[in-house]
Design an enzyme around this catalytic site. Structure first.
Site, mmCIF file in Angstrom:
data_model
loop_
_atom_site.group_PDB
_atom_site.id
_atom_site.type_symbol
_atom_site.label_atom_id
_atom_site.label_comp_id
_atom_site.label_asym_id
_atom_site.label_seq_id
_atom_site.Cartn_x
_atom_site.Cartn_y
_atom_site.Cartn_z
ATOM 1 N N PHE A 80 1.062 -1.485 -0.377
ATOM 2 C CA PHE A 80 0.169 0.344 0.025
ATOM 3 C C PHE A 80 0.815 1.436 0.324
ATOM 4 O O PHE A 80 0.872 2.155 -0.591
ATOM 5 C CB PHE A 80 -0.632 -0.311 0.994
ATOM 6 C CG PHE A 80 -1.880 1.341 1.429
ATOM 7 C CD1 PHE A 80 -2.965 0.857 0.776
ATOM 8 C CD2 PHE A 80 -1.051 1.949 2.242
ATOM 9 C CE1 PHE A 80 -3.801 2.109 0.845
ATOM 10 C CE2 PHE A 80 -1.752 3.202 1.936
ATOM 11 C CZ PHE A 80 -3.776 3.752 1.601
ATOM 12 N N CYS A 81 1.817 1.303 0.981
ATOM 13 C CA CYS A 81 2.273 2.315 0.694
ATOM 14 C C CYS A 81 3.741 2.814 0.442
ATOM 15 O O CYS A 81 4.052 4.095 -0.601
ATOM 16 C CB CYS A 81 3.204 2.110 2.251
ATOM 17 S SG CYS A 81 2.904 2.299 3.538
ATOM 18 N N VAL A 82 4.246 1.259 -0.023
ATOM 19 C CA VAL A 82 4.823 2.041 -2.337
ATOM 20 C C VAL A 82 4.011 2.362 -3.158
ATOM 21 O O VAL A 82 4.922 3.217 -4.228
ATOM 22 C CB VAL A 82 5.416 0.558 -2.687
ATOM 23 C CG1 VAL A 82 6.155 0.035 -4.004
ATOM 24 C CG2 VAL A 82 6.414 -0.094 -1.813
#
Length: 331
Positions: A80-82
């Site tokens: 998600f953060c990537v």
């Protein structure tokens, strides 16, 4: 994104500190931040403040700090953060950089390559690449704060969400990523005043202020995140806290398995294992957290969503403090 294990407060139902965080983060970040942490308002506010004051505010180029966030997220395996930070790199106008980062290709511009190598290395305490800071001393707090904020939030996203940024994983489409970047471009380019998140932290207990950010809003935000996350320690037994501390102290930056976790827990009493297991997973192996483990913990007594967020937050901050100590020691 689907939130697991807890019921978050929505913008419609939020009041008090959570509503204030949602309002400020929507204005400054482009969307309400960290809804999965909202059952624990103090931790929620502190996590937002650290991200805002280090990543969104300051003199260092936003693209460089987004590179830091992408690289840390890759090291931690937080999909998600990537995806989210890749879109924010697009929003800065660095489209080729965003795609090279996403696909883990060599970065052609040396300054970005050095920052990405440093950021990835922060997961491994004592790694050689983390000993040489690729940024000027005057903006070091911004980069260190961004890296530590990302390490903490990666762990919360990986334990409490399914890590899908957009339903159907549409962010995997190049055109969707470019469009997302256009959508956020105006927000990313705004100049924000430092320290405006600190008013949201009134009354939250604080831990130690780090030397690397002393006298800055970043330092105050990090100290408050320490203090807010420390509340989760009360949800562990003394042997559970000792096990967490010893395990994180021995950690080499790897990605432990669930089988490894069960071996570590074997020395605890059966009643202590469920809570200690969740804290250990949040610290070192957040992707291994399962519904079954959460249910076993809930079966141990009177538990709430706030308790779960705080327990995971305490595990996460324990790992983050190990990383922070290694970075500070290298400096």
């Amino acid at each position: 994104m689907s939130i697991r294990h807890v019921t978050p407060l929505t913008r419609r139902t939020a009041t008090g500190r959570v509503a204030q965080v949602y309002a400020q983060s929507a204005a400054d970040f482009g969307q309400p931040a960290f809804m999965m942490v909202s059952p624990a308002p103090d931790l929620h506010a502190a996590a937002w403040a650290l991200l805002r004051e280090s990543e969104l505010v300051g003199r260092a180029p936003r693209a460089e700090k987004e590179v830091t966030a992408v690289a840390v997220s890759q090291a931690n395996g937080c999909r998600f953060c990537v995806d989210a930070h890749t879109i924010l790199v697009h929003a800065t106008g660095e489209h080729q950089l965003a795609e090279d980062l996403l696909h883990d290709r060599p970065l052609t511009e040396p300054r970005f390559a050095r920052i990405a190598a440093w950021a990835k290395a922060t997961r491994t305490p004592g790694a050689a690449e983390s000993r040489s800071a690729p940024f000027p001393t005057e903006v070091a707090a911004e980069f260190i704060g961004t890296a530590l904020s990302t390490h903490f939030i990666n762990r919360m996203f990986s334990t409490l969400t399914d890590e899908r940024l957009i339903p159907g994983n549409l962010q995997r489409s190049h055109s969707v990523r470019r469009m997302g970047g256009i959508t956020y471009a105006r927000t990313v380019r705004r100049e924000l005043a430092p320290g405006e998140s600190l008013e949201l932290l009134t009354g939250i207990p604080r831990g130690l202020t780090p030397d690397w950010a002393a006298g800055t809003p970043i330092g105050e935000a990090f100290a408050t995140l320490r203090g807010a996350a420390a509340a989760g320690a009360a949800l562990l037994s003394a042997p559970g806290r000792d096990l967490l501390a010893a395990t994180v102290a021995d950690w080499d930056g790897g990605h432990p398995s669930a089988a490894w976790l069960d071996q570590r827990l074997a020395g605890l009493s059966p009643g202590d294992r469920p809570a200690a297991g969740l804290a250990l997973l949040a610290a070192l192996a957040p992707h291994e957290l399962t519904d079954a483990r959460v249910e076993r913990w809930r079966a141990t007594g009177s538990t709430t969503d706030a308790d779960l967020v705080l327990l995971l937050g305490f595990g996460a901050i324990t790992a983050v403090e190990r990383i922070e100590s290694a970075i500070a020691g290298a400096r």
